[in-house]
Design a protein around this motif. Structure first.
Motif, PDB file in Angstrom:
ATOM      1  N   GLY A  17       0.249  -0.580  -2.411  1.00  0.00           N
ATOM      2  CA  GLY A  17      -0.389  -0.244  -1.146  1.00  0.00           C
ATOM      3  C   GLY A  17      -1.489  -1.239  -0.821  1.00  0.00           C
ATOM      4  O   GLY A  17      -1.840  -2.060  -1.667  1.00  0.00           O
ATOM      5  N   ALA A  40       3.485  -1.707   1.334  1.00  0.00           N
ATOM      6  CA  ALA A  40       4.526  -2.253   0.460  1.00  0.00           C
ATOM      7  C   ALA A  40       5.369  -3.255   1.238  1.00  0.00           C
ATOM      8  O   ALA A  40       5.696  -3.038   2.401  1.00  0.00           O
ATOM      9  N   HIS A  66       2.793  -6.767  -0.917  1.00  0.00           N
ATOM     10  CA  HIS A  66       2.452  -5.572  -1.715  1.00  0.00           C
ATOM     11  C   HIS A  66       0.950  -5.296  -1.778  1.00  0.00           C
ATOM     12  O   HIS A  66       0.388  -5.051  -2.849  1.00  0.00           O
ATOM     13  N   TYR A  78       3.055  11.042  -2.105  1.00  0.00           N
ATOM     14  CA  TYR A  78       2.003  10.154  -1.607  1.00  0.00           C
ATOM     15  C   TYR A  78       1.314  10.830  -0.421  1.00  0.00           C
ATOM     16  O   TYR A  78       1.988  11.233   0.537  1.00  0.00           O
ATOM     17  N   THR A 105       2.129   2.080   4.204  1.00  0.00           N
ATOM     18  CA  THR A 105       3.397   2.550   3.645  1.00  0.00           C
ATOM     19  C   THR A 105       3.345   2.305   2.148  1.00  0.00           C
ATOM     20  O   THR A 105       3.203   1.175   1.688  1.00  0.00           O
ATOM     21  N   THR A 157       4.551   2.860  -1.985  1.00  0.00           N
ATOM     22  CA  THR A 157       5.741   3.022  -2.816  1.00  0.00           C
ATOM     23  C   THR A 157       5.370   2.821  -4.274  1.00  0.00           C
ATOM     24  O   THR A 157       4.207   2.562  -4.612  1.00  0.00           O
ATOM     25  N   GLN A 193      11.120   9.306   3.186  1.00  0.00           N
ATOM     26  CA  GLN A 193      10.863   7.993   3.752  1.00  0.00           C
ATOM     27  C   GLN A 193      12.061   7.568   4.606  1.00  0.00           C
ATOM     28  O   GLN A 193      13.185   8.043   4.391  1.00  0.00           O
ATOM     29  N   GLU A 253      12.509   0.971  -3.849  1.00  0.00           N
ATOM     30  CA  GLU A 253      11.172   1.065  -3.258  1.00  0.00           C
ATOM     31  C   GLU A 253      11.248   1.832  -1.938  1.00  0.00           C
ATOM     32  O   GLU A 253      11.328   1.245  -0.861  1.00  0.00           O
ATOM     33  N   THR A 254      11.236   3.162  -2.029  1.00  0.00           N
ATOM     34  CA  THR A 254      11.296   3.988  -0.824  1.00  0.00           C
ATOM     35  C   THR A 254      10.033   3.758   0.001  1.00  0.00           C
ATOM     36  O   THR A 254       8.918   3.842  -0.505  1.00  0.00           O
ATOM     37  N   GLN A 255      10.209   3.471   1.301  1.00  0.00           N
ATOM     38  CA  GLN A 255       9.067   3.107   2.138  1.00  0.00           C
ATOM     39  C   GLN A 255       9.520   2.951   3.580  1.00  0.00           C
ATOM     40  O   GLN A 255      10.712   2.923   3.876  1.00  0.00           O
ATOM     41  N   LYS A 312       4.440  11.541   2.089  1.00  0.00           N
ATOM     42  CA  LYS A 312       5.801  11.121   1.780  1.00  0.00           C
ATOM     43  C   LYS A 312       6.108  11.453   0.326  1.00  0.00           C
ATOM     44  O   LYS A 312       5.258  11.296  -0.549  1.00  0.00           O
TER      45      LYS A 312
END
Length: 343
Positions: free
Chosen positions: A70, A73, A100, A159, A170, A172, A277, A308-310, A334
């Motif tokens: 964060g 991401a 990142h 999150y 966003t 992850t 996400q 990397e879910t985002q 999320k």
């Protein structure tokens, strides 16, 4: 059960263990997942994530092994964005781009940690406040990330964040998975799926062109489980740009479950992923060199895969992507759940 081991430099290693023996290990530094032990088809518990042999190697961690990411991401083009008529300049840490969260992103901070244990769950609640202007971002951002291990072998990451000014967010986690256990094999023989009909086109610097491509008929069609080695050996310009593998953002198909998954036929381990996400970056460790001392072996290309879910930072420069601006009246919330079973 939760164990706590104090280390040097105010680092603390936490171990969360359920009654099946599944074990999660996390550092308060970077919220880094250093181990995740999951049973195979014969009941053998083995680590299924890439981690350093020596914990001090996490101080640099250029590959972001296991870390929280964060405020944003992914890559922000030219390390800048415009918001409400003002241009914000961020710290560049990958050429001219911001990756990142920058060099001092969330992967580099000490998180405050509270532990919790309930009937069916146990875990860690990690908190951090990112000051106004930190990394070049507007607003003071308060973040809480909750790691939960359940009795039915699920690992959930929740999150949550609030801000006092509009700011991009966003979040992850950058864990590299390898379901063979103990890194016995690369991910080439493992099978991956992503419920997605569209993925982003990248340029030579891995920055989104703003164009979405159809997965169907391409190596990026992972709507059913596909052996990763078959994808790596397919000639495709987008694979070659990313170093002979995948490092792309996929938009999830609506109402599809699970959203993603990984399966290792030899061990029988199956991991499925659900998330609210809008998509994920799938990264198949194409850029991993052979010089790193990992817990079980030397590092290697294709040794792990990141889900990397985002949302996607290309939305700061292009239309057609989910918005990542968090407003002061909103709460960012999320969750991504990794479920482990045997197939």
């Amino acid at each position: 059960m939760i164990e706590k081991t104090p280390l040097q430099d105010n680092w603390v290693l936490y171990k969360v263990i359920n009654t099946n023996g599944m074990k999660l290990e996390v550092l308060n530094f970077g919220g880094i997942i250093t181990s995740l032990e999951v049973p195979d088809k014969d009941g053998n518990l083995e680590n299924i994530v890439l981690s350093y042999r020596n914990l001090e190697d996490y101080k640099e961690n250029p590959n972001y092994f296991g870390a929280l990411i964060g405020r944003v991401a992914g890559r922000i083009e030219d390390a800048q964005f415009e918001l409400d008529g003002k241009v914000y300049q961020l710290q560049a840490n990958e050429g001219s781009h911001h990756l990142h969260g920058g060099p001092q992103g969330f992967h580099q901070v000490l998180w405050e940690v509270e532990t919790f244990e309930q009937d069916q769950t146990a875990g860690l609640r990690l908190s951090y406040t990112s000051a106004e202007g930190e990394g070049g971002y507007p607003g003071k951002l308060k973040v809480v990330v909750t790691y939960t291990l359940t009795e039915d072998n699920k690992f959930a990451i929740l999150y949550e964040a609030t801000t006092d000014q509009a700011t991009p967010v966003t979040l992850t986690n950058h864990t590299y998975f390898n379901l063979s256990g103990g890194l016995k094999r690369t991910i080439a023989e493992q099978q991956a799926m992503v419920a997605s009909k569209q993925f982003t086109e990248l340029d030579e610097e891995l920055i989104s062109t703003g164009k979405l491509l159809d997965t169907e008929g391409s190596p990026f069609d992972l709507q059913s489980f596909r052996t990763l080695g078959d994808i790596f050996s397919t000639p495709h310009e987008q694979l070659q740009l990313a170093g002979g593998g995948i490092d792309h953002y996929f938009l999830f198909s609506a109402n599809e479950k699970p959203k993603a998954g990984l399966y290792d036929p030899e061990s029988g381990r199956l991991m499925t992923i659900d998330s609210n996400q809008p998509g994920l970056v799938l990264y198949t460790s194409n850029g991993l060199d052979k010089t790193l001392e990992l817990k079980e072996r030397q590092s290697a290309k294709y040794l792990g895969i990141c889900f990397e879910t985002q949302a996607f930072p290309a939305s700061l420069h292009h239309s057609g992507f989910p918005d990542i601006i968090l407003q002061p009246e909103e709460t960012y919330r999320k969750e991504t759940v990794f479920s482990f079973s045997i197939k």
